[in-house]
Design an enzyme around this catalytic site. Structure first.
Site, PDB file in Angstrom:
ATOM      1  N   GLU A   1       9.952  15.107  15.844  1.00 48.58           N
ATOM      2  CA  GLU A   1      10.312  15.055  14.433  1.00 48.58           C
ATOM      3  C   GLU A   1       9.439  16.055  13.669  1.00 48.58           C
ATOM      4  OE1 GLU A   1       9.459  11.354  12.380  1.00 48.58           O
ATOM      5  OE2 GLU A   1      11.322  11.575  11.245  1.00 48.58           O
TER       6      GLU A   1
ATOM      7  N   CYS B   1      13.266  10.565   7.165  1.00 54.16           N
ATOM      8  CA  CYS B   1      13.249  10.084   8.554  1.00 54.16           C
ATOM      9  C   CYS B   1      14.629  10.178   9.186  1.00 54.16           C
ATOM     10  CB  CYS B   1      12.697   8.671   8.632  1.00 54.16           C
ATOM     11  SG  CYS B   1      13.409   7.577   7.412  1.00 54.16           S
TER      12      CYS B   1
ATOM     13  N   GLU C   1      10.464   0.763  10.037  1.00 52.22           N
ATOM     14  CA  GLU C   1      11.407   1.873   9.860  1.00 52.22           C
ATOM     15  C   GLU C   1      10.637   3.132  10.216  1.00 52.22           C
ATOM     16  OE1 GLU C   1      14.389   1.395   9.126  1.00 52.22           O
ATOM     17  OE2 GLU C   1      14.546  -0.393   7.877  1.00 52.22           O
TER      18      GLU C   1
ATOM     19  N   LYS D   1       0.844  -1.200   0.000  1.00 48.03           N
ATOM     20  CA  LYS D   1       0.000   0.000   0.000  1.00 48.03           C
ATOM     21  C   LYS D   1       0.876   1.247   0.000  1.00 48.03           C
ATOM     22  CE  LYS D   1      -1.780   2.656   3.133  1.00 48.03           C
ATOM     23  NZ  LYS D   1      -1.862   4.007   2.543  1.00 48.03           N
TER      24      LYS D   1
END
Lengths: 270, 474, 294
Positions: free
Chosen positions: B386, B289, B255, B181
């Site tokens: 983040e 990331c 991840e 997906k």
């Protein structure tokens, strides 16, 4: 002349290299001995001890860790009679000792087997090497061989452990061999008691990096612990189920599951 | 016009033909889903195409197709699987210009990055793992490694096609079949990849693409007939997935997010460090990331370094992603822009000092100027959370020990950077950083042979390299 | 010298490669080509050079494209000292500079007195720019003082003429040395720092020029004095020249985008610039026979 009255051993916890009672003051009567029943606060203290010990233990040379594990095998061999008295067969003590020797040898070899020089497409040095994940919570099997087989692979690579054991006399006697093996205090911490009571505190603890559920027989408890562990994305070694057989060659998985791979890049140029 | 203004140098949009609507790719065929949604170009907010939304029945069909395809695919000799992957790699190389333009349109990233970074790495990943398919018994995971079955894979929007390659290439090489997906805001390149699979005559059902949003992903992750879940995305969603998978026995790799420290020591090669800082946080608009989002600079050179950094930032060109000279493209979505805006406002409110070079942002689309915050402390939200945008938080340190302590003082552990000309310092600091990838005197480098993945809450498992095979083998 | 920050080879080469991907089109390209023409030090440094040859070159410097009066002249003509008088006659009053290599070019292996005489002669004959070579042997052996003193002495001998100091970067071995030599030359009074003589296998490269541009940028920030940069040798195409201009613009900045502060030491580059210029004006590709070979 009357027979000499035996001096009994008191089985307490093993935290930070010391043998304290449970802070809760609780004990269980197991096979005639009052053994400590650890509480969540004991688990908390054990995690603090394990965290404190971890950088130093991981920072010791692999050769040194191997030497200490081998020393632990020597100590275990020497306690043969005491374990026999606790009902552990001579074969099991031998197998446990041999396993420690086997893992001791891995200390300075695993990185060579699991690490890589990676041939990246560019002018870079690139190396992947294993590193310990940190503090590992272990729900241990009651047997001596089982306990050695879950603790040794965790610590040989530089992790420290908080173990919950349901075999208190064996576990604490084993702890005594470690306490006399130059193993720094806090590398192995043993809590005796009820995993269903204490393990969730380890599973949800923010300062625990991984959870070894290999020996958990209760599938529902294992699933609950795994869910709790997801809160801080702990690495989880799942139950081995009916296959939990500590007599066979364990392979690398018990060690590699508790390792991180760190990859370092550096340019190459004059 | 002065030479310095650089006249527009647009890549041709006509190299890619985008249909008005796309279906789900299941069992080798495109077909409708339960509903549809639109995907837009974040640079101008224009609709690019309508895309099928996969409901739970659609996910069921896709998983069933993957299950049906599994015995034959896993039973193929590795050398034959390899050849399919080599074919895919070649087709991607030949179609890379088209795919690069598509990626920039759907994602908003500069064409020079999709052209020079994403697409070459995508092809390289397929080439790399193709070669493993018939060599798995030598990979160090036992003498007879076996595939797991059906892999359910959910990928993010920051590197749509590259993340697809990271997931699909090792899965197929090891004999697994896949339901993937793509992210809701960037579904197109995965659908074009489906076409690449058809062109390669990959057997039906080996790769299935289900488009949709969070629900579609949840159906896939929670599907009982999925053996392996691989996810790249936020730490929060990673946590939810880890909970959902608990007790099911499904294999899982994650991840997740990061808040990487990029540490600059006083003996660094300063101009290259500045490049590394810029590349670390402004590459791909900071939608990375492993972005070097926390600059830790030794106090003795902080002022000089920041002057250099600001001067360098003033040369960054923000704007049309298809212009070959654009350095910083569009923010991927309105939602992401809102998140960046909120966190930077928190930075202002908490007393950090904001600086951006003068730069004119387009009126349409989602944009955020390259930004640095100085005077940031570990307590600030912008030092801990983040941001996933072109925003750098600058902190200072006095000694190597302090640098290491600050670098590790985060629940994340994905990546880190070290800048120093002293070898022993680099090695010692690299040893002590709790991060899966450490870039020393470089940053944001990727290679199919090099394992990637995090410590702590940045996830577990590795993608790439020999290590990346383990996630798909038993 | 060793306190200067290091240069990471891979990083600087990656940066140069990234700058090379800039796509300069249409009006920017036209502006860049004219700027590049104005920055050319049209050079001939051959044993076979004659007065006839250098006069022709000087004529070309004044009117690079005789067919197009809008084409600007180049920055300078660069010749051996013996050729200076012949060139001076042609260039007099034109505004095109006359550069001469001196100081025992290209090896620099001569006594200082010879180098200084070489310099004075060239200036006396009409050169207003002197391209000197540093003693690479002394530099590489760590005798920085010797190199510094030589530059100071030559600078003095130059009088009013501008001094370009050739580092011969192809012989320096590392980017760290390029940066050190750049700073050494600037401290000693160089008006320009120049990459190469064109007489060793490795001449100007983009990363070397990038390092030198960083040096002049940092030197000005530290001392307030602006120094020019001249890559020489190996730059043959318009495409290459534009990469250098992009590197100037994005490294040292706007202030260096002028013939006063940036030069190309080149010969064949000029004709390629002229051909590309014609292509932009006429819309079709140009052929070499339509441009003079002088």
């Amino acid at each position: 002349m009357s027979e000499r009255l035996k001096v009994r051993k008191t089985y307490k916890l093993y935290i930070g290299g010391k043998f304290p009672r449970s802070e809760s003051g609780r004990t269980d009567l197991v096979d005639g001995d009052n053994v400590a029943r650890a509480s969540r606060k004991d688990a908390r203290d054990a995690v603090v001890a394990a965290r404190k010990a971890q950088p130093g233990w991981a920072g010791a040379t692999a050769y040194n860790r191997g030497q200490i594990l081998y020393r632990a095998a020597e100590m275990l061999e020497a306690r043969r009679a005491e374990f026999k008295h606790l009902g552990v067969s001579g074969e099991e003590v031998s197998a446990s000792t041999d396993r420690l020797v086997w893992y001791a040898g891995w200390a300075d070899k695993l990185a060579q087997v699991t690490g890589n020089a990676n041939p990246v497409a560019g002018p870079f040095f690139n190396l992947s090497a294993p590193e310990p994940t940190g503090v590992v919570g272990v729900i241990a099997p009651p047997s001596l061989l089982g306990l050695v087989s879950v603790v040794a692979p965790a610590i040989v690579t530089g992790n420290t452990v908080v173990v919950i054991s349901t075999g208190p006399q064996v576990a604490i006697t084993l702890a005594e061999t470690w306490a006399t093996s130059d193993l720094p205090g806090g590398v192995v911490n043993i809590l005796t008691g009820d995993p269903a009571e204490v393990a969730p505190w380890l599973a949800s603890h923010d300062d625990v990096n991984a959870l070894d559920l290999t020996a958990v027989a209760d599938a529902a408890l294992a699933a609950d612990l795994e869910r709790e562990a997801a809160g801080t994305l702990k690495r989880v070694l799942r139950p081995a189920g009916a296959e939990a057989d500590f007599t066979t060659d364990p392979g690398l998985r018990p060690m590699t599951a508790l390792l991180e791979t760190k990859t370092v890049w550096h340019p190459k140029g004059f | 016009m002065s030479f310095l203004d650089y006249a527009p140098a647009p890549e041709s949009r006509s190299v890619v033909t985008i249909e008005s609507s796309y279906g789900l790719f299941i069992d080798g065929e495109f077909g409708p889903g339960k509903a549809t949604f639109k995907t837009i170009n974040p640079a101008d907010e224009q609709t690019l195409a309508e895309v099928a939304l996969a409901g739970s029945e659609d996910v069921d069909r896709a998983v069933a197709a993957a299950r049906r395809a599994f015995p034959a695919w896993s039973g193929l000799p590795g050398a034959e699987r390899a050849k399919y992957l080599f074919r895919i790699a070649r087709i991607i190389q030949e179609r890379s210009r088209e795919l690069a333009v598509l990626e920039s349109l759907d994602n908003g990233k500069p064409i020079k990055e999709s052209r020079d970074v994403d697409l070459p790495l995508v092809a390289a990943h397929f080439f790399y793992y193709a070669g493993w398919a018939d060599k798995l018994e030598y990979a160090g995971f036992g003498p007879a490694p076996r595939p797991l079955g059906v892999a359910g894979q959910v990928i993010p929007w920051n590197f749509p096609l590259l993340m697809l390659a990271w997931k699909i290439a090792p899965a197929l090489a090891t004999g697994n079949t896949v339901v993937l997906k793509p992210a809701e805001t960037t579904p197109l390149s995965a659908l074009f990849f489906a076409d690449v699979c058809r062109q390669a005559e990959l057997p039906a059902g080996v790769v299935n693409i289900v488009t949709g949003a969070g629900d579609t992903g949840r159906y896939l992750v929670e599907h009982p007939d999925v053996n392996k879940v691989a996810f790249t995305g936020s730490t929060d969603v990673g946590r939810q997935i880890a909970r959902a998978v608990a007790g099911t026995g499904k294999r899982l790799t994650l991840e997740l997010g990061g808040k990487a420290a990029n540490i600059v020591f006083d003996d660094a090669a300063i101009d290259q460090a500045v490049e590394g800082i810029v590349n670390g946080i402004f590459f791909n608009q900071g939608h990375v990331c492993c972005a070097g989002s926390r600059l830790l600079v030794q106090e003795s050179i902080a002022e000089e370094l920041l002057d250099s950094l600001k001067r360098r930032m003033a040369t960054l060109r923000v704007g049309d992603p298809l212009d070959k000279n654009t350095d910083v493209g569009a923010i991927n979505s309105a939602a992401q822009l809102a998140r960046i805006t909120e966190l930077t406002e928190a930075g202002d409110a908490e007393g950090a000092e904001r600086w951006s070079p003068p730069c004119e942002l387009p009126g349409q689309g989602f944009w955020f100027a390259p930004t640095i915050f100085t005077g940031v402390t570990q307590a600030h939200r912008i030092a801990r959370e983040e941001i996933f945008g072109p925003v750098l938080s600058v902190l200072t340190f006095r000694t190597p020990a302090e640098a290491i302590e600050k670098a590790n003082n985060t629940p994340y552990g994905l990546s880190a950077g070290i800048w120093s000309e002293k070898g022993s310092r680099i090695l010692a600091v690299a040893d002590k950083l709790r991060a899966g990838v450490v870039w020393a005197n470089t940053f944001n480098k990727f290679d199919p042979t090099s394992p990637f993945g995090g410590f702590k809450e940045s996830g577990y498992g590795r993608e790439g390299g020999r290590h990346g095979l383990e996630a798909y083998l038993v | 010298m060793h306190g200067l920050p290091g240069v990471d080879k891979v990083g600087v080469e990656a940066r140069a490669a990234a700058l090379s991907t800039r796509s300069i089109k249409t009006t920017s390209k036209a502006a860049a080509i004219d700027l590049a023409i104005r920055m050319v030090d049209l050079t001939t440094l051959e044993g076979a050079d004659t007065t006839g040859k250098v006069r022709a070159l000087a004529a070309k410097a004044l009117r690079p494209d005789p067919a197009d009066p809008s084409c600007p002249p180049v920055a300078a003509v660069c010749v051996y000292p013996a050729m200076v008088p012949a060139v001076a006659e042609v260039l007099r009053g034109s505004g095109v500079h006359l550069a001469s290599v001196a100081t025992a070019f290209p090896s620099g292996q001569a006594p200082l007195e010879v180098k200084l005489a070489d310099t004075r002669d060239a200036v006396a004959a009409g050169a207003d720019e002197i391209d000197m070579v540093i003693s690479r042997g002394a530099f590489l052996s760590g005798d920085y003082r010797h190199v510094y003193d030589e530059i100071v002495a030559v600078k003095e001998a130059c009088g009013p003429a501008h001094l370009k100091v050739i580092l011969e970067t192809g012989e320096l071995g590392t980017y760290d040395n390029v940066r050190r030599a750049s700073w050494l030359a600037m401290w000693a009074g160089a008006d320009f720092i120049k990459t190469s003589t064109g007489k060793v296998p490795v001449a100007a490269t983009l990363p070397v020029t990038l390092v030198m541009l960083e040096a002049v940028r940092d030197f000005r920030a530290q001392t307030g004095r602006q120094v020019g940069v001249k890559p020489a040798g190996g730059i043959r195409t318009t495409k290459d020249a534009i990469k250098y201009l992009v590197t100037v613009a994005e490294t040292a900045g706007d202030d260096w985008l002028s013939p006063d502060w940036f030069r190309f030491g080149a010969s064949s580059l000029l004709n390629d610039l002229l051909m590309q210029r014609t292509k932009l004006t006429t819309g079709h590709y140009a052929g070499p026979d339509y441009f003079t070979l002088d």
